[in-house]
Design a protein around this motif. Structure first.
Motif, PDB file in Angstrom:
ATOM      1  N   THR A  11       0.802  -1.046  -0.010  1.00  0.00           N
ATOM      2  CA  THR A  11       0.095   0.052   0.069  1.00  0.00           C
ATOM      3  C   THR A  11       0.862   1.151  -0.056  1.00  0.00           C
ATOM      4  O   THR A  11       2.013   1.145   0.465  1.00  0.00           O
ATOM      5  N   LEU A  12       0.223   2.506   0.077  1.00  0.00           N
ATOM      6  CA  LEU A  12       1.035   3.785  -0.014  1.00  0.00           C
ATOM      7  C   LEU A  12       1.658   3.912   1.328  1.00  0.00           C
ATOM      8  O   LEU A  12       3.049   4.153   1.563  1.00  0.00           O
ATOM      9  N   ASP A  13       1.053   3.299   2.369  1.00  0.00           N
ATOM     10  CA  ASP A  13       1.549   3.426   3.853  1.00  0.00           C
ATOM     11  C   ASP A  13       2.712   2.471   3.774  1.00  0.00           C
ATOM     12  O   ASP A  13       3.967   2.768   4.290  1.00  0.00           O
ATOM     13  N   ASP A  14       2.692   1.287   3.052  1.00  0.00           N
ATOM     14  CA  ASP A  14       4.008   0.540   2.973  1.00  0.00           C
ATOM     15  C   ASP A  14       5.052   1.103   2.430  1.00  0.00           C
ATOM     16  O   ASP A  14       6.082   1.232   3.020  1.00  0.00           O
ATOM     17  N   PHE A  15       4.967   1.873   1.263  1.00  0.00           N
ATOM     18  CA  PHE A  15       5.973   2.471   0.627  1.00  0.00           C
ATOM     19  C   PHE A  15       6.500   3.894   1.296  1.00  0.00           C
ATOM     20  O   PHE A  15       7.659   3.956   1.713  1.00  0.00           O
ATOM     21  N   ASP A  16       5.464   4.468   2.123  1.00  0.00           N
ATOM     22  CA  ASP A  16       5.902   5.565   2.893  1.00  0.00           C
ATOM     23  C   ASP A  16       6.960   5.082   4.159  1.00  0.00           C
ATOM     24  O   ASP A  16       7.927   5.550   4.430  1.00  0.00           O
ATOM     25  N   TYR A  17       6.449   3.830   4.751  1.00  0.00           N
ATOM     26  CA  TYR A  17       7.227   3.250   5.592  1.00  0.00           C
ATOM     27  C   TYR A  17       8.653   2.885   5.335  1.00  0.00           C
ATOM     28  O   TYR A  17       9.743   2.982   5.692  1.00  0.00           O
TER      29      TYR A  17
END
Length: 152
Positions: A11-17
């Motif tokens: 997810t985008l949250d995975d990429f941000d992390y």
């Protein structure tokens, strides 16, 4: 990415992390984080910290560094620096111009004699010869840093 994983797709949250786990050699974080300094053996990491401080805090030393880096054309030589160090002729030329400016900056900033002596020893042993500590197969000799305390 296109096929996903048995656990699903990122997810985008995975990429941000993921982006928070990347550590470039210099990170502006409200302060300047120089991640390569702590990889040097003692006492050379102290010299690197002192030289970086002189280049950042002393206007004349900083200006000389900018001039040397520009003249040598090495502003984007991160990969070559990591692979070859001062064996890269352009990086060596820049370092040999920058380091004496940093030594002068240490003097203007009022660095203690032990710090200046350690920086001079590093210059003579490594920079002036186009070498780095990793080129030295022998253990790094102790450099007297007596009196070096909170001012580091």
């Amino acid at each position: 990415m296109e096929c996903g994983h048995e656990l699903g797709w990122p997810t985008l949250d995975d990429f941000d992390y993921h982006l928070t786990t990347l550590f470039p050699p210099v990170r502006p974080r409200g302060w300047l984080e120089l991640r390569m300094i702590d990889s040097l053996p003692d006492p050379w990491w102290r010299v690197a910290a002192a030289v970086a401080t002189a280049l950042l805090e002393d206007a004349a030393a900083g200006a000389a560094a900018r001039e040397a880096v520009t003249r040598a054309g090495v502003a984007d030589h991160w990969r070559s620096a990591a692979r070859h160090g001062l064996a890269d002729p352009a990086l060596r030329a820049a370092a040999q111009a920058v380091f004496p400016a940093a030594l002068s900056g240490l003097g203007r900033l009022g660095a203690d004699r032990a710090t200046v002596a350690a920086a001079e020893a590093f210059h003579d042993r490594f920079v002036a010869r186009g070498r780095c500590p990793a080129d030295d197969p022998a253990p790094t000799p102790e450099v007297e840093l007596a009196g070096a305390g909170p001012e580091w």
